[in-house]
Design a protein around this motif. Structure first.
Motif, PDB file in Angstrom:
ATOM      1  N   MET A 165       0.815  -1.213   0.000  1.00  0.00           N
ATOM      2  CA  MET A 165       0.000   0.000   0.000  1.00  0.00           C
ATOM      3  C   MET A 165       0.854   1.270   0.000  1.00  0.00           C
ATOM      4  O   MET A 165       0.446   2.297  -0.555  1.00  0.00           O
ATOM      5  N   THR A 166       2.046   1.184   0.611  1.00  0.00           N
ATOM      6  CA  THR A 166       2.951   2.337   0.589  1.00  0.00           C
ATOM      7  C   THR A 166       3.381   2.623  -0.847  1.00  0.00           C
ATOM      8  O   THR A 166       3.397   3.772  -1.303  1.00  0.00           O
ATOM      9  N   LEU A 167       3.727   1.557  -1.549  1.00  0.00           N
ATOM     10  CA  LEU A 167       4.118   1.686  -2.952  1.00  0.00           C
ATOM     11  C   LEU A 167       2.953   2.200  -3.800  1.00  0.00           C
ATOM     12  O   LEU A 167       3.137   3.047  -4.689  1.00  0.00           O
ATOM     13  N   ALA A 168       1.746   1.685  -3.521  1.00  0.00           N
ATOM     14  CA  ALA A 168       0.557   2.128  -4.260  1.00  0.00           C
ATOM     15  C   ALA A 168       0.361   3.637  -4.107  1.00  0.00           C
ATOM     16  O   ALA A 168       0.066   4.341  -5.087  1.00  0.00           O
ATOM     17  N   LYS A 169       0.559   4.153  -2.894  1.00  0.00           N
ATOM     18  CA  LYS A 169       0.409   5.592  -2.640  1.00  0.00           C
ATOM     19  C   LYS A 169       1.459   6.390  -3.410  1.00  0.00           C
ATOM     20  O   LYS A 169       1.153   7.395  -4.048  1.00  0.00           O
ATOM     21  N   GLN A 170       2.709   5.912  -3.369  1.00  0.00           N
ATOM     22  CA  GLN A 170       3.806   6.607  -4.062  1.00  0.00           C
ATOM     23  C   GLN A 170       3.565   6.634  -5.574  1.00  0.00           C
ATOM     24  O   GLN A 170       3.725   7.674  -6.219  1.00  0.00           O
ATOM     25  N   GLU A 171       3.169   5.484  -6.107  1.00  0.00           N
ATOM     26  CA  GLU A 171       3.031   5.404  -7.567  1.00  0.00           C
ATOM     27  C   GLU A 171       1.757   6.089  -8.059  1.00  0.00           C
ATOM     28  O   GLU A 171       1.727   6.612  -9.182  1.00  0.00           O
ATOM     29  N   ALA A 172       0.721   6.144  -7.225  1.00  0.00           N
ATOM     30  CA  ALA A 172      -0.475   6.910  -7.576  1.00  0.00           C
ATOM     31  C   ALA A 172      -0.119   8.395  -7.697  1.00  0.00           C
ATOM     32  O   ALA A 172      -0.577   9.089  -8.621  1.00  0.00           O
ATOM     33  N   LYS A 173       0.709   8.876  -6.782  1.00  0.00           N
ATOM     34  CA  LYS A 173       1.152  10.277  -6.804  1.00  0.00           C
ATOM     35  C   LYS A 173       1.984  10.558  -8.052  1.00  0.00           C
ATOM     36  O   LYS A 173       1.785  11.557  -8.751  1.00  0.00           O
ATOM     37  N   LEU A 174       2.895   9.642  -8.362  1.00  0.00           N
ATOM     38  CA  LEU A 174       3.759   9.810  -9.534  1.00  0.00           C
ATOM     39  C   LEU A 174       2.924   9.853 -10.819  1.00  0.00           C
ATOM     40  O   LEU A 174       3.120  10.732 -11.663  1.00  0.00           O
ATOM     41  N   ILE A 175       1.992   8.909 -10.927  1.00  0.00           N
ATOM     42  CA  ILE A 175       1.164   8.845 -12.143  1.00  0.00           C
ATOM     43  C   ILE A 175       0.308  10.100 -12.278  1.00  0.00           C
ATOM     44  O   ILE A 175       0.159  10.650 -13.375  1.00  0.00           O
ATOM     45  N   ASN A 202      -4.201  -2.401  -9.478  1.00  0.00           N
ATOM     46  CA  ASN A 202      -5.542  -2.055  -8.996  1.00  0.00           C
ATOM     47  C   ASN A 202      -5.468  -1.252  -7.696  1.00  0.00           C
ATOM     48  O   ASN A 202      -6.211  -0.277  -7.518  1.00  0.00           O
ATOM     49  N   ALA A 203      -4.569  -1.653  -6.798  1.00  0.00           N
ATOM     50  CA  ALA A 203      -4.402  -0.916  -5.536  1.00  0.00           C
ATOM     51  C   ALA A 203      -3.926   0.508  -5.806  1.00  0.00           C
ATOM     52  O   ALA A 203      -4.400   1.469  -5.171  1.00  0.00           O
ATOM     53  N   THR A 204      -3.023   0.655  -6.754  1.00  0.00           N
ATOM     54  CA  THR A 204      -2.504   1.983  -7.115  1.00  0.00           C
ATOM     55  C   THR A 204      -3.615   2.861  -7.678  1.00  0.00           C
ATOM     56  O   THR A 204      -3.756   4.037  -7.297  1.00  0.00           O
ATOM     57  N   PHE A 205      -4.441   2.313  -8.553  1.00  0.00           N
ATOM     58  CA  PHE A 205      -5.494   3.119  -9.170  1.00  0.00           C
ATOM     59  C   PHE A 205      -6.642   3.399  -8.203  1.00  0.00           C
ATOM     60  O   PHE A 205      -7.314   4.431  -8.310  1.00  0.00           O
ATOM     61  N   ASN A 206      -6.872   2.487  -7.259  1.00  0.00           N
ATOM     62  CA  ASN A 206      -7.854   2.773  -6.205  1.00  0.00           C
ATOM     63  C   ASN A 206      -7.373   3.935  -5.343  1.00  0.00           C
ATOM     64  O   ASN A 206      -8.155   4.815  -4.963  1.00  0.00           O
ATOM     65  N   ARG A 207      -6.073   3.913  -5.042  1.00  0.00           N
ATOM     66  CA  ARG A 207      -5.479   5.002  -4.259  1.00  0.00           C
ATOM     67  C   ARG A 207      -5.559   6.317  -5.052  1.00  0.00           C
ATOM     68  O   ARG A 207      -5.852   7.379  -4.491  1.00  0.00           O
ATOM     69  N   TYR A 208      -5.312   6.224  -6.333  1.00  0.00           N
ATOM     70  CA  TYR A 208      -5.398   7.393  -7.224  1.00  0.00           C
ATOM     71  C   TYR A 208      -6.787   8.024  -7.117  1.00  0.00           C
ATOM     72  O   TYR A 208      -6.930   9.237  -6.965  1.00  0.00           O
ATOM     73  N   GLN A 209      -7.813   7.181  -7.183  1.00  0.00           N
ATOM     74  CA  GLN A 209      -9.184   7.690  -7.117  1.00  0.00           C
ATOM     75  C   GLN A 209      -9.483   8.290  -5.743  1.00  0.00           C
ATOM     76  O   GLN A 209     -10.121   9.353  -5.641  1.00  0.00           O
ATOM     77  N   ASP A 210      -9.009   7.640  -4.677  1.00  0.00           N
ATOM     78  CA  ASP A 210      -9.226   8.157  -3.325  1.00  0.00           C
ATOM     79  C   ASP A 210      -8.576   9.527  -3.138  1.00  0.00           C
ATOM     80  O   ASP A 210      -9.147  10.426  -2.522  1.00  0.00           O
ATOM     81  N   GLU A 211      -7.381   9.677  -3.674  1.00  0.00           N
ATOM     82  CA  GLU A 211      -6.607  10.900  -3.485  1.00  0.00           C
ATOM     83  C   GLU A 211      -7.092  12.049  -4.365  1.00  0.00           C
ATOM     84  O   GLU A 211      -7.045  13.218  -3.979  1.00  0.00           O
ATOM     85  N   HIS A 212      -7.555  11.718  -5.582  1.00  0.00           N
ATOM     86  CA  HIS A 212      -7.814  12.771  -6.567  1.00  0.00           C
ATOM     87  C   HIS A 212      -9.271  12.867  -7.008  1.00  0.00           C
ATOM     88  O   HIS A 212      -9.606  13.677  -7.868  1.00  0.00           O
ATOM     89  N   GLY A 213     -10.128  12.022  -6.432  1.00  0.00           N
ATOM     90  CA  GLY A 213     -11.562  12.183  -6.634  1.00  0.00           C
ATOM     91  C   GLY A 213     -12.102  11.756  -7.980  1.00  0.00           C
ATOM     92  O   GLY A 213     -13.269  12.028  -8.300  1.00  0.00           O
ATOM     93  N   GLU A 214     -11.283  11.096  -8.798  1.00  0.00           N
ATOM     94  CA  GLU A 214     -11.788  10.561 -10.065  1.00  0.00           C
ATOM     95  C   GLU A 214     -10.948   9.363 -10.497  1.00  0.00           C
ATOM     96  O   GLU A 214      -9.783   9.236 -10.093  1.00  0.00           O
ATOM     97  N   GLU A 215     -11.564   8.482 -11.297  1.00  0.00           N
ATOM     98  CA  GLU A 215     -10.836   7.324 -11.809  1.00  0.00           C
ATOM     99  C   GLU A 215      -9.740   7.781 -12.762  1.00  0.00           C
ATOM    100  O   GLU A 215      -9.867   8.816 -13.434  1.00  0.00           O
ATOM    101  N   ILE A 216      -8.690   6.995 -12.846  1.00  0.00           N
ATOM    102  CA  ILE A 216      -7.579   7.357 -13.732  1.00  0.00           C
ATOM    103  C   ILE A 216      -8.033   7.452 -15.186  1.00  0.00           C
ATOM    104  O   ILE A 216      -7.588   8.339 -15.927  1.00  0.00           O
ATOM    105  N   LEU A 217      -8.948   6.594 -15.613  1.00  0.00           N
ATOM    106  CA  LEU A 217      -9.418   6.654 -16.998  1.00  0.00           C
ATOM    107  C   LEU A 217     -10.150   7.970 -17.269  1.00  0.00           C
ATOM    108  O   LEU A 217     -10.094   8.513 -18.368  1.00  0.00           O
ATOM    109  N   LYS A 218     -10.832   8.497 -16.257  1.00  0.00           N
ATOM    110  CA  LYS A 218     -11.499   9.792 -16.386  1.00  0.00           C
ATOM    111  C   LYS A 218     -10.461  10.892 -16.569  1.00  0.00           C
ATOM    112  O   LYS A 218     -10.621  11.787 -17.405  1.00  0.00           O
TER     113      LYS A 218
END
Length: 317
Positions: A165-175, A202-218
């Protein structure tokens, strides 16, 4: 969930091989008999039938089918009868010789198969074409497409459920940063998509959505609609996270009012019937308000239609 229907009491491979021989003899080919056998046998059973046919009749069943059948029906039977790894190798090789939507097909094979299936496809490619899939993909593509596709087809991902989950958070931020800067071809983004396990992605993109309020595809929809690399990147993410949605879109495009793309329709049905075509069909009906089987029968005819309907598990067998 698969749609393939296999009877609980199946004849021996030798009996099936002899029945197929019967279907080829006489004044005309008995297409219904061919469908009743091959469309209701698993990949392992079809492999054994091919072996029995060769041992008993001294011919490759695929060559006989090629000689006896024609058009879209022939294509559907041949793709279905191949072992899954051989079929993926053939589809990938064909894709390296075309320039239209072939990059999507290469990505599809790379991202919707598990690690063992993709490895089998690469091994089958070696055996059949005497070179590597990576070699041909690199030769076929250029620029950002090569940068993404070569590592995708070369991948051997971890298949477990464990995630960091730590990696998921880091990579969601990077992406997120790279998408904001429109650096869609960034090496780290491609590295993440081509090496991380699907569970980790999937964990990274879930974190992405939690942090930024939208799905990565959006987020990626805000890019240029005519950007073919961006379209491929979107499809890659969809195949890695929700492949059934990707296949629904392929089917929707293949079965439309302007004409049928039999190549795409045949590819999806023959490659997913033993895996998740039931899930794809349910999602198709939910999004298009028509059962997949009905959509296919409206757009296809004859033995080709019968074969597809059988693989959908909707025939009377």
């Amino acid at each position: 969930m698969a749609t393939l229907k296999v009877s609980s009491s199946v004849p021996s491979p030798l009996e099936d091989a002899d029945q197929l021989r019967t279907a080829f003899e006489g004044w005309g080919t008995n297409e219904d008999l061919i469908i009743s056998i091959l469309a209701h046998r698993s990949a392992e059973q079809r492999k054994l039938i091919r072996q029995a046919y060769h041992e008993t009749h001294g011919e490759d069943l695929l060559k006989t089918l090629d000689k006896e059948l024609s058009n879209d029906f022939e294509r559907s039977i041949l793709l279905w009868t191949l072992e899954p790894g051989e079929r993926d190798a053939l589809l990938a090789n064909e894709a390296t010789k075309r320039w239209t939507s072939s990059n999507q097909v290469l990505m599809e094979v790379a991202c919707t198969r598990n690690s063992a299936q993709l490895l089998h496809a690469r091994q089958a490619y070696h055996a059949r074409y005497k070179k590597s899939l990576e070699e041909d993909v690199a030769h076929h593509t250029t620029g950002d497409f090569r940068k993404l596709l070569v590592p995708l087809v070369s991948a051997y991902r971890y298949e477990g459920d464990e995630v960091n989950m730590t990696l998921a958070k880091q990579e969601a931020k990077l992406i997120h940063e790279k998408i904001k800067d429109k650096e869609y071809n960034n090496e780290d983004v491609i590295r993440i998509l081509s090496t991380r396990s699907k569970a980790q992605i999937n964990a990274t993109f879930n974190r992405y959505q939690d942090e930024h309020g939208e799905e990565i595809l959006k987020s990626l929809e805000e890019g240029d609609d005519d950007d073919k690399f961006l379209a491929l990147l979107r499809s890659t993410i969809q195949c890695l996270t929700r492949p059934e949605l990707y296949f629904v879109e392929v089917l929707r495009s293949a079965i439309n009012k302007t004409g049928t793309d039999e190549g795409a329709l045949t590819r999806v049905v023959t490659t997913r019937a033993e895996i998740d075509l039931k899930v794809i069909g349910e999602e198709y009906q939910r999004r298009n308000s028509i059962p997949l089987e009905k959509a296919i029968t409206k757009d296809t005819r004859g033995d080709y239609e019968k074969m597809l309907v059988a693989l959908l598990g909707e025939d009377d067998a």
